[in-house]
Structure formats: C-alpha cells, structure tokens
Motif scaffolding. Structure first.
Motif, PDB file in Angstrom:
ATOM      1  N   THR A  60      23.472 127.006  -4.056  1.00  0.00           N
ATOM      2  CA  THR A  60      22.632 126.053  -3.322  1.00  0.00           C
ATOM      3  C   THR A  60      22.226 124.908  -4.239  1.00  0.00           C
ATOM      4  N   LEU A  61      21.968 123.778  -3.614  1.00  0.00           N
ATOM      5  CA  LEU A  61      21.416 122.611  -4.313  1.00  0.00           C
ATOM      6  C   LEU A  61      20.032 122.370  -3.707  1.00  0.00           C
ATOM      7  N   ASP A  62      19.012 122.810  -4.424  1.00  0.00           N
ATOM      8  CA  ASP A  62      17.656 122.753  -3.901  1.00  0.00           C
ATOM      9  C   ASP A  62      17.108 121.331  -3.906  1.00  0.00           C
ATOM     10  N   GLU A  63      15.985 121.158  -3.206  1.00  0.00           N
ATOM     11  CA  GLU A  63      15.371 119.842  -3.105  1.00  0.00           C
ATOM     12  C   GLU A  63      14.869 119.375  -4.479  1.00  0.00           C
ATOM     13  N   PHE A  64      15.040 118.082  -4.696  1.00  0.00           N
ATOM     14  CA  PHE A  64      14.583 117.396  -5.915  1.00  0.00           C
ATOM     15  C   PHE A  64      15.208 117.985  -7.190  1.00  0.00           C
ATOM     16  N   LEU A  65      16.385 118.597  -7.048  1.00  0.00           N
ATOM     17  CA  LEU A  65      17.021 119.215  -8.207  1.00  0.00           C
ATOM     18  C   LEU A  65      17.419 118.176  -9.248  1.00  0.00           C
ATOM     19  N   PHE A  66      17.881 117.012  -8.793  1.00  0.00           N
ATOM     20  CA  PHE A  66      18.358 115.988  -9.725  1.00  0.00           C
ATOM     21  C   PHE A  66      17.453 114.752  -9.726  1.00  0.00           C
ATOM     22  N   SER A  67      16.232 114.878  -9.242  1.00  0.00           N
ATOM     23  CA  SER A  67      15.356 113.712  -9.091  1.00  0.00           C
ATOM     24  C   SER A  67      14.956 113.085 -10.419  1.00  0.00           C
ATOM     25  N   ASP A  68      15.002 113.864 -11.507  1.00  0.00           N
ATOM     26  CA  ASP A  68      14.639 113.311 -12.813  1.00  0.00           C
ATOM     27  C   ASP A  68      15.776 112.518 -13.457  1.00  0.00           C
ATOM     28  N   LEU A  69      16.951 112.529 -12.830  1.00  0.00           N
ATOM     29  CA  LEU A  69      18.108 111.815 -13.403  1.00  0.00           C
ATOM     30  C   LEU A  69      18.254 110.465 -12.714  1.00  0.00           C
ATOM     31  N   GLU A 121      24.973 108.245 -13.149  1.00  0.00           N
ATOM     32  CA  GLU A 121      26.002 107.493 -12.437  1.00  0.00           C
ATOM     33  C   GLU A 121      27.112 108.379 -11.886  1.00  0.00           C
ATOM     34  N   VAL A 122      27.441 109.479 -12.596  1.00  0.00           N
ATOM     35  CA  VAL A 122      28.537 110.364 -12.179  1.00  0.00           C
ATOM     36  C   VAL A 122      28.033 111.795 -12.217  1.00  0.00           C
ATOM     37  N   LEU A 123      28.240 112.533 -11.090  1.00  0.00           N
ATOM     38  CA  LEU A 123      27.825 113.928 -10.988  1.00  0.00           C
ATOM     39  C   LEU A 123      28.990 114.746 -10.448  1.00  0.00           C
ATOM     40  N   LEU A 124      29.436 115.722 -11.226  1.00  0.00           N
ATOM     41  CA  LEU A 124      30.561 116.577 -10.861  1.00  0.00           C
ATOM     42  C   LEU A 124      30.057 117.964 -10.501  1.00  0.00           C
ATOM     43  N   LEU A 125      30.282 118.353  -9.239  1.00  0.00           N
ATOM     44  CA  LEU A 125      29.865 119.664  -8.747  1.00  0.00           C
ATOM     45  C   LEU A 125      31.012 120.388  -8.044  1.00  0.00           C
ATOM     46  N   VAL A 168      23.367 122.305   0.961  1.00  0.00           N
ATOM     47  CA  VAL A 168      22.965 121.103   0.226  1.00  0.00           C
ATOM     48  C   VAL A 168      21.676 120.596   0.866  1.00  0.00           C
ATOM     49  N   ASP A 169      20.579 120.730   0.180  1.00  0.00           N
ATOM     50  CA  ASP A 169      19.306 120.269   0.724  1.00  0.00           C
ATOM     51  C   ASP A 169      19.317 118.750   0.905  1.00  0.00           C
ATOM     52  N   ARG A 170      18.652 118.292   1.970  1.00  0.00           N
ATOM     53  CA  ARG A 170      18.637 116.867   2.291  1.00  0.00           C
ATOM     54  C   ARG A 170      17.956 116.033   1.208  1.00  0.00           C
ATOM     55  N   TYR A 171      17.129 116.670   0.375  1.00  0.00           N
ATOM     56  CA  TYR A 171      16.397 115.948  -0.660  1.00  0.00           C
ATOM     57  C   TYR A 171      16.869 116.323  -2.067  1.00  0.00           C
ATOM     58  N   ALA A 172      18.057 116.875  -2.153  1.00  0.00           N
ATOM     59  CA  ALA A 172      18.566 117.277  -3.464  1.00  0.00           C
ATOM     60  C   ALA A 172      18.889 116.080  -4.345  1.00  0.00           C
ATOM     61  N   PHE A 173      19.199 114.938  -3.737  1.00  0.00           N
ATOM     62  CA  PHE A 173      19.622 113.765  -4.509  1.00  0.00           C
ATOM     63  C   PHE A 173      18.625 112.612  -4.366  1.00  0.00           C
ATOM     64  N   ASN A 202      34.197 123.561  -2.354  1.00  0.00           N
ATOM     65  CA  ASN A 202      33.024 124.393  -2.152  1.00  0.00           C
ATOM     66  C   ASN A 202      33.092 124.996  -0.757  1.00  0.00           C
ATOM     67  N   GLN A 203      31.974 125.439  -0.238  1.00  0.00           N
ATOM     68  CA  GLN A 203      31.927 126.063   1.091  1.00  0.00           C
ATOM     69  C   GLN A 203      30.936 125.339   2.000  1.00  0.00           C
ATOM     70  N   ILE A 204      30.898 124.030   1.888  1.00  0.00           N
ATOM     71  CA  ILE A 204      29.964 123.207   2.664  1.00  0.00           C
ATOM     72  C   ILE A 204      30.480 123.082   4.098  1.00  0.00           C
ATOM     73  N   SER A 205      29.623 123.380   5.074  1.00  0.00           N
ATOM     74  CA  SER A 205      30.003 123.281   6.488  1.00  0.00           C
ATOM     75  C   SER A 205      29.265 122.166   7.224  1.00  0.00           C
ATOM     76  N   ARG A 206      28.214 121.621   6.642  1.00  0.00           N
ATOM     77  CA  ARG A 206      27.463 120.514   7.253  1.00  0.00           C
ATOM     78  C   ARG A 206      27.720 119.232   6.482  1.00  0.00           C
ATOM     79  N   PHE A 207      28.134 118.191   7.215  1.00  0.00           N
ATOM     80  CA  PHE A 207      28.386 116.921   6.549  1.00  0.00           C
ATOM     81  C   PHE A 207      27.057 116.286   6.136  1.00  0.00           C
ATOM     82  N   PRO A 208      26.851 115.972   4.856  1.00  0.00           N
ATOM     83  CA  PRO A 208      25.577 115.384   4.393  1.00  0.00           C
ATOM     84  C   PRO A 208      25.499 113.893   4.700  1.00  0.00           C
TER      85      PRO A 208
END
Length: 493
Positions: free
Chosen positions: A124-133, A137-141, A149-154, A168-174
């Motif tokens: 999972t990608l939790d909310e505000f996981l990358f908010s300090d970055l 410019e480039v994020l590889l997952l 993928v939480d709506r507030y993860a980025f 990955n196994q993402i079923s919902r388009f972000p």
C-alpha cells in the motif's frame, strides 16, 4: 625568551584544534569518512549487494548519491539515518525486501530528487507518504505488490515529473493524479502498464492535454473492450503519441474472456476516428489551444489566409495569448476556416491544424427565433379555436326556430334574417298568377333597442303588405333562400 615563544605556539596550536573539533561536533559531521562495507568516491556512496539488514549508521553529511540496492532491507523507519542528509539528491533502494516505509522516513532528506523503490514488497501507499519530498522529480515504484494507492499519497509533490507504477496489482485508475493538473502540475510520465485495470475514465482521459497523454502508458492491462476505448486509442494513434506508438502490440482488451488488440475490434463495428472541428456562434468568445506533445514550446499561428496572428491582433478579433493559445473576441463569420499552429521545441518541432466553424447566428438570437415560432404556432391554434367556436357555438338561425308569428300590418318588421328571392305562396289565394305575390323593396338597418336579430324596414321605402286572411296562413320561403345580415343592398321580396 625562546622557551616562552615555543610555549605560546603550543597553546595556540591546542586552541586551534579545540575550536576545529568544536565546529565539527556542532555541524554534526561524522569523523568516519566512509562506512564499512561501502565504496566511496567523492560524494557518492555505494553500499550495494552487501546483504545489509539495515542502513549503515555512519553516513557522511556530504553524501549526494546513496546506493543501498540489492540488500536485505525490510523496513525503512523514521530514524534510519541519525544524520540529516541535506545534500542527498539520489537514493537507490531497489531490489530489497521493503514492506514498510514510515511516513517520516524522508524527513532527513528534504532535497531528494530521485528515489528508486522498485522491486520490493510494498503493498500500500499510505496518505502523505511522500509529502516531505517536495523537490522530488522521479519516483520509481514498479515491480512491487501495490494494490491500494491512497488519494493523498502524493500530496505536495509539485516538482514530480515521472512516476512509475507498472507491474503492480492496481485495479483503480488514480485519476486524481492527472485531472485538472492541480496535484502534480509537472507530471509528464505516468506508467500504469501491467496492472489490473479493467475500466478507464475515458471522458476525462480524452480531455487531458497531449503532453500528459503522450506519457500515459496503459498497455498490458485487462481493459474491457468497447467502441469508446477504441476511439480513445485511435485518437492517440492519430496524434502519434508515444504511449500508443511504442506499445501498439501490447494494447489489448478483454471480450468474452479472450484478449483482443484494441485496434482490431471488427466485431463491434466501431466507426473510424475523425478529428472534430471547433464550433462557435456569432459574438462568442473562444480560446483554441495548440495541443502539443511537449510543454514550453514556442508557438506561431497562421490564419486561413496564411497571415501570422500577432499578439495585438491583425484583424482586431483574434489574438495569441501568453501560453500560445488562440483567443477570439466576438467571433465573426469571416473568422471561420483552418488555422495552423507551428510549435518549436528543444527536441522536435510540431505542426497542428485546427478547423473553426462559425454559425451565422447568435445563441441568443436562436432562442428568440424559437420563441417567435412558438408564439406563431400558439396564435394559429387560438385562431382555429375561435373560428370553431363561431361556427358551432353561436345562436342558431331560422332552421332551429319554431313557427313564426303572423306579420304585423302596422309594424312592417322582419322576424328572420332569411329573405326569399322567390315569391311567397299563399294557399288561400285565388287562381290568378298575379294575385299570388306582391313585389316590394326593403332596406335593412342595424337592430335598435328592443328589436330582434335583424333590423326593421324603413317605412318610407316599402309597399303595404296584404293582411292575412286566416289564422293558419304563414309565409312560405324557398329552401334555397339567401341570408343577408346588416346589408343596405336593395332586395326584392
């Protein structure tokens, strides 16, 4: 004197060393220049393939690139490094066993621009996981086990340009990542290939600018086949977008539990894609964008008559905005035609043609025309209703009256508006043909107070009427008599 000078120099040397150690301690710099099991070259630290279960604690603060890939790291906690690495711009953590990342793990690296978390065990990608970055410019997952993928993860990642979420196994388009361009305004590449996407927000995707769609990769997903999906990718193919042109064979969809290439849906009988024209009405304000595949290109517009459109507006109607869009103020019929946009960038140039159709009426005038038509229709219906009322609901004529009263010798009035043009037949008259009728001229006047439906005879223009000889005598009229109402024309009776 000489021993005193040597003693003074020794004290100065000790004082200098003390001040140097104090500054180093205050700055928090590690005395160790390179951690164990790592290779150091200037500001680059490579600790790759060392089977490390945790991050080395003695990391120099001047580190700019840190490679921790191909190790046995499973958790990245908030205190993974006691030293604040303000100079670190690249962090490589791929090919580990990471299944947990703290929401405060990236506080010590605020200036990070490149982060590789690929090939791990993240779910999972939790909310505000990358908010300090905020500078990333480039994020590889890619190649993880991400399902949610939480709506507030980025959040607060305004500088992010490339995001890799494939395999990955993402079923919902972000959709929130790219819709309206507010969350990630500089995102030019979003890789969602090789996931479990079945449905796409086709209408929203079609509205995206070309420079976003050019980097939106959706191949190798079990999408549901339909004509809207075909139209979407046909448009991208028409625009020669890289996301479609580079992976045409891998763009497939599911129908009846079988895989089909998106561009070979003959069983649906989908219509071919056609670029639609812009439409406007007289007096409209319109903005036409030069939808290029790259941001920041220099754009030049030409009118249908091959004249360059200037910022001030050559014809007073159309101008070029600061972002390169074509803006029309109070569109006129002569503004219609094909406009050409020449876009010039650092890597390539692009030419786009846009057709504008102008309808020779305003939207407001069009509604007025509809209102007039409805008014005319209602007026016609009311007229027909009034005519029907007049014909069928007015008081009845002589055919519905009872037997007439005998004519008065003194009054000389007519009790009916039906005046016969043939002689009256008197059943009591004699055999002489001249005695059976009387010729007279009558003029009709409008009915006065107390009179019937017809006027009365003018006494000065009539002849005396013979008296009735019996009670049963009544005036007989021809069935083909003519009705005359309010007429001054002489009638022979």
């Amino acid at each position: 004197m000489q021993p005193q000078r040597d003693l003074r120099g020794l004290w100065l040397l000790l004082l200098s060393l003390f001040l140097l150690l104090f500054e180093v301690a205050r700055a928090g710099r590690s005395v160790v220049s390179c951690p164990a099991n790592c290779l150091c070259a200037s500001n680059i630290l490579s600790c790759s393939k060392q089977q490390l279960p945790s991050v080395p604690q003695s990391l120099p603060s001047y580190t700019a690139l840190l490679d921790l890939s191909h190790n046995n790291l499973s958790r990245l906690r908030a205190e993974w490094t006691p030293t604040r690495l303000v100079n670190l711009h690249s962090l490589l953590l791929s090919h580990n066993h990471l299944n947990f990342i703290s929401s405060e793990a990236f506080v010590p690296v605020p200036n990070l621009r490149y982060l590789d978390l690929s090939s791990n065990h993240l779910h999972t990608l939790d909310e505000f996981l990358f908010s300090d970055l905020r500078a990333l410019e480039v994020l590889l997952l890619y190649n993880n086990r991400i399902v949610v993928v939480d709506r507030y993860a980025f959040e607060d990642m305004a500088q992010l340009q490339k995001l890799y979420l494939s395999q990955n196994q993402i079923s919902r388009f972000p959709l929130e990542l790219i819709k309206d361009g507010n969350k990630l305004p500089k995102l030019m590449l979003l890789d969602l290939s090789s996931n479990k996407l079945k449905k796409l927000p086709l209408t929203d995707l079609q509205k995206l600018p070309a420079w976003v769609k050019n980097g939106l990769y959706l191949h190798n997903n079990p999408l549901e086949c339909d004509c809207k999906l075909y139209q979407l990718f046909s448009h991208w193919q028409y625009r020669q977008l890289s996301s479609v042109m580079d992976f045409q064979e891998d763009l497939y969809c599911m129908h009846s539990k079988k895989l089909h290439n998106v561009f070979n849906l003959d069983f649906f009988n989908c219509s071919e894609y056609k670029e639609s024209a812009w439409e406007a009405h007289l007096g409209d304000t319109l903005t036409i964008t030069c939808d290029t595949k790259q941001q920041g290109m220099t754009k030049v517009w030409l009118t249908p008559s091959n004249e360059q459109v200037l910022n001030q507006g050559a014809n007073g109607t159309v101008t070029v905005s600061e972002d390169g869009s074509l803006r029309f103020e109070k569109v006129q019929v002569e503004d219609g035609g094909v406009y050409t946009c020449y876009a010039m960038g650092e890597t390539f140039n692009e030419t786009l043609s846009v057709e504008l159709k102008v309808y020779n009426f305003t939207l407001h005038g069009h509604h007025d025309t509809l209102n007039t038509a409805y008014t005319t229709l209602v007026g016609c219906i009311l007229s027909v209703v009034l005519v029907l009322i007049y014909l069928y609901l007015t008081p009845c004529r002589c055919w519905c009256r009872g037997v007439e009263k005998p004519s008065s010798h003194q009054g000389d009035s007519l009790s009916s508006s039906m005046l016969s043009t043939t002689p009256n037949h008197d059943p009591m008259a004699g055999g002489d043909k001249d005695d059976g009728f009387d010729r007279r001229v009558a003029f009709l006047e409008p009915a006065g107070p107390g009179q019937g439906q017809n006027g009365k005879l003018k006494p000065g223009n009539t002849l005396p009427v013979p008296e009735a000889t019996g009670k049963g005598q009544r005036r007989m009229s021809d069935p083909e008599s003519v009705s005359s109402v309010f007429s001054d024309t002489p009638i022979v009776v």
